[in-house]
Design a protein around this motif. Structure first.
Motif, PDB file in Angstrom:
ATOM      1  N   GLU A 301      -2.293  -1.805   0.202  1.00 50.13           N
ATOM      2  CA  GLU A 301      -2.649  -1.841  -1.226  1.00 50.13           C
ATOM      3  C   GLU A 301      -1.938  -2.996  -1.930  1.00 50.13           C
ATOM      4  O   GLU A 301      -2.541  -3.711  -2.744  1.00 50.13           O
ATOM      5  CB  GLU A 301      -2.286  -0.511  -1.884  1.00 50.13           C
ATOM      6  N   ARG A 302      -0.657  -3.155  -1.625  1.00 47.92           N
ATOM      7  CA  ARG A 302       0.110  -4.230  -2.273  1.00 47.92           C
ATOM      8  C   ARG A 302      -0.424  -5.605  -1.881  1.00 47.92           C
ATOM      9  O   ARG A 302      -0.544  -6.501  -2.730  1.00 47.92           O
ATOM     10  CB  ARG A 302       1.591  -4.119  -1.896  1.00 47.92           C
ATOM     11  N   LEU A 303      -0.722  -5.771  -0.583  1.00 46.95           N
ATOM     12  CA  LEU A 303      -1.237  -7.066  -0.139  1.00 46.95           C
ATOM     13  C   LEU A 303      -2.626  -7.326  -0.715  1.00 46.95           C
ATOM     14  O   LEU A 303      -2.984  -8.472  -1.008  1.00 46.95           O
ATOM     15  CB  LEU A 303      -1.283  -7.112   1.385  1.00 46.95           C
ATOM     16  N   GLU A 304      -3.421  -6.261  -0.869  1.00 47.81           N
ATOM     17  CA  GLU A 304      -4.743  -6.420  -1.461  1.00 47.81           C
ATOM     18  C   GLU A 304      -4.633  -6.867  -2.918  1.00 47.81           C
ATOM     19  O   GLU A 304      -5.454  -7.633  -3.418  1.00 47.81           O
ATOM     20  CB  GLU A 304      -5.515  -5.095  -1.373  1.00 47.81           C
ATOM     21  N   ALA A 305      -3.595  -6.380  -3.594  1.00 53.77           N
ATOM     22  CA  ALA A 305      -3.412  -6.729  -5.004  1.00 53.77           C
ATOM     23  C   ALA A 305      -2.828  -8.130  -5.193  1.00 53.77           C
ATOM     24  O   ALA A 305      -2.896  -8.689  -6.292  1.00 53.77           O
ATOM     25  CB  ALA A 305      -2.502  -5.706  -5.680  1.00 53.77           C
ATOM     26  N   VAL A 306      -2.257  -8.684  -4.128  1.00 52.39           N
ATOM     27  CA  VAL A 306      -1.619  -9.995  -4.231  1.00 52.39           C
ATOM     28  C   VAL A 306      -2.617 -11.058  -4.693  1.00 52.39           C
ATOM     29  O   VAL A 306      -2.312 -11.887  -5.558  1.00 52.39           O
ATOM     30  CB  VAL A 306      -0.975 -10.385  -2.884  1.00 52.39           C
ATOM     31  N   LYS A 307      -3.819 -11.042  -4.120  1.00 49.01           N
ATOM     32  CA  LYS A 307      -4.816 -12.063  -4.465  1.00 49.01           C
ATOM     33  C   LYS A 307      -5.170 -11.997  -5.946  1.00 49.01           C
ATOM     34  O   LYS A 307      -5.260 -13.026  -6.618  1.00 49.01           O
ATOM     35  CB  LYS A 307      -6.074 -11.891  -3.618  1.00 49.01           C
ATOM     36  N   ALA A 308      -5.374 -10.775  -6.459  1.00 50.67           N
ATOM     37  CA  ALA A 308      -5.718 -10.633  -7.873  1.00 50.67           C
ATOM     38  C   ALA A 308      -4.583 -11.128  -8.768  1.00 50.67           C
ATOM     39  O   ALA A 308      -4.817 -11.803  -9.780  1.00 50.67           O
ATOM     40  CB  ALA A 308      -6.035  -9.169  -8.186  1.00 50.67           C
TER      41      ALA A 308
END
Length: 583
Positions: A301-308
């Motif tokens: 979840e954290r890595l997915e949010a990194v791009k945003a």
């Protein structure tokens, strides 16, 4: 030589028999005393063993409590919940087993399964599946009667007997009969004398107990033995057991029964300890597995949010377009953004919980760094907006001041032209102005100009422009605009005026009002125009002055068509800027 034989008399036989009997009694008493002493030493050893088992149970329960606290974070997982319930059952069984030997525990839950707790307001149940007790052993009262336990801890020592289910859960413990016999146990801290070897072989009644594991060389003697016995007896509430441990009981059967009771208590505590150790290990493993899975999901979840987050930072940098008070804030945000994006490429062992948690922590820290950098950029941009608007206001003021000076100069240059025209036309205007192709009173609105300060009035455009400048000066001096009562008159309006004023009005088609070159003013405005109008090309005709052929103090005419002020171009003013960032 002849031997002398004494006669065999009954006294001699009696004496011999008495001696044999007394010798047998002495031997029997010595053996009995030796067996009792050995049994007493074994009772003391079992008391020390029981206290050691109690200490081991305390440590095991403390470890279980720690694991339970850790498992709370993932207690919603089925595997963890099941293991936690099993640990709670083991804890309650241990508490109940301790209670049966007057080893008291308080009644607060560690990891209670939902089904193990009675509803509020309902009397607490009994047994290993009742309200889950805490895992703290009361070291102040290890042994004693059940009645004493009831008085000291009513919630735990209620009078109900354990259920069949309880017995099933604690199948690895001694039977109910053994528990009933062994309702007394020891609670002394282990001492050096705990390892003393008994001085004689135990009796047949005590032959099932374990032998102490120490050498005879460490056996206490003299006053040391008495002190050790007194220390053990002081920990026991039961008078009979205390007497046995002091060595005051010479009944071998009583001593052996005490040994059996202490053995049973120690065995039950040992079984409870081993069960809790097993369930604790299961819960610990389940918790670790669930925690690892949750950590991996969190990392995803954290890595997915990194791009945003990175995209938002880039949009912010693009939005300010370099407009910041401190350029370093842009650099700081770019670096923080790059550091955050790099974490998406970090190679992490997904089977190592600590490694996964470390990356999660790094992402959180990097995200916080981006947020701090964004806040700094936001503040710097807004500071630039304030500074830039202040700068632009100063630039606009300078430009307007320059423009006003140029206008004043242009007006000054035009005054001489207006003054010359006024001097040459003191009797007012005559004839059609240059550029007008229409007859008097027939001029269309497209050929006339409206007055901004006098709604509904129109004049020849040159006359209107000059009167506008006169109004600016009049307003600056008085705070009021010029008051105009009549301006351009159409032919029909001239006919109506002639009909109402008679000889005072010009013949229709000949009035300068019909050319848009004359205006009538209210008294105050007329007075100011008579005194100042010539520098704007307006004169008070001789015929309209006092003593003239038709005195009209309110009537003035424009006599300088074709003359205009060479006005400078208006400056381009800078518009105020606004923030490019929302919020």
């Amino acid at each position: 030589m002849r031997k002398f034989h004494l006669p065999f008399r009954w006294q001699t036989a009696t004496t011999f028999a008495v001696c044999c009997f007394l010798g047998g009694v002495a031997v029997a008493l010595g053996v009995h005393e030796q067996r009792v002493g050995s049994a007493v030493e074994e009772a003391r050893a079992q008391a020390r063993l029981l206290d050691a088992e109690r200490e081991k149970l305390e440590l095991t329960l403390a470890k279980a409590r720690e694991v339970s606290e850790v498992s709370e974070s993932v207690s919603d997982e089925d595997l963890v919940a099941s293991a936690a319930a099993e640990l709670a059952q083991a804890a309650t069984s241990a508490a109940y087993a301790a209670e049966q030997h007057n080893i008291l525990v308080s009644a607060t839950a560690v990891v209670p399964p939902v089904w193990a707790n009675a509803p509020l307001g309902v009397e607490t149940a009994r047994g290993p599946f009742a309200a889950t007790p805490s895992l703290e052993v009361d070291v102040a009262a290890v042994l004693g009667e059940v009645e004493a336990a009831v008085a000291a801890e009513p919630d735990v020592s209620a009078s109900a007997e354990p259920t069949d289910t309880a017995s099933a859960e604690a199948s690895d413990e001694p039977s109910a009969d053994a528990s009933a016999e062994a309702d007394v146990s020891a609670s002394a801290e282990p001492t050096d004398s705990a390892s003393a070897e008994p001085s004689a072989e135990p009796s047949a009644d005590a032959s099932s107990s374990a032998e102490p594991s120490a050498s005879a060389e460490t056996e206490p003697t003299g006053s040391a033995v008495e002190d050790d016995a007194e220390t053990l007896a002081a920990l026991i509430d039961d008078a009979e057991v205390a007497q046995v441990l002091r060595g005051e009981v010479d009944d071998l059967e009583t001593v052996a029964a005490t040994v059996t009771r202490l053995e049973a208590a120690a065995a039950q505590l040992d079984a409870a300890t081993r069960r809790i150790e097993g369930t604790t290990a299961v819960l610990e493993a389940a918790t670790a597995e669930a925690a690892l899975e949750r950590a991996n999901l969190t990392l995803e979840e954290r890595l997915e949010a990194v791009k945003a987050i990175a995209d938002s930072a880039k949009d912010m940098i693009d939005a300010v377009d370099g407009n910041v008070a401190r350029k370093a804030t842009i650099t700081d945000l770019k670096e923080a953004r790059s550091a955050l994006l790099e974490l998406r490429e970090v190679d992490v062992d997904r089977d190592d919980h600590d490694a996964v948690e470390a990356v999660i922590s790094d992402v959180a820290d990097a995200t916080a760094d981006v947020e701090v950098a964004e806040e700094a950029l936001y503040t710097s941009h807004h500071r630039w907006v304030k500074q830039e608007n202040k700068r632009r206001t100063q630039v606009n003021k300078k430009r307007m001041a320059t423009y006003e000076r140029q206008v004043d100069k242009a007006y000054a240059n035009s005054w001489s032209k207006y003054a010359n025209a006024a001097a040459n036309h003191q009797d007012g205007w005559s004839g059609a102005p240059t550029g007008i192709n229409y007859s008097n009173g027939q001029i269309p609105g497209s050929q006339l100009c409206s007055l901004s300060f006098a709604s509904g009035h129109q004049l020849h455009c040159d006359a209107a422009e000059a009167l506008e400048r006169a109004d600016d000066d009049y307003y600056a001096q008085t705070g009021n605009h010029l008051s105009v009562s009549s301006s351009y008159r159409s032919y029909g309006a001239q006919v109506a005026t002639k009909a109402s004023k008679g000889y005072l009005a010009a013949t229709p088609g000949t009035s300068n009002h019909g050319w848009g070159m004359a205006a009538d003013f209210a008294p105050a405005s007329a007075t100011w125009m008579r005194n100042n109008g010539e520098k704007y090309g307006w004169v008070h005709p001789l015929w309209a002055r006092s003593g003239g052929s038709k005195p009209e103090s309110w009537h003035l005419e424009f006599v300088a068509p074709g003359i205009s002020v060479d006005m400078p171009d208006k400056p381009t003013l800078l518009k105020k800027v606004s923030s490019s960032l929302k919020g």
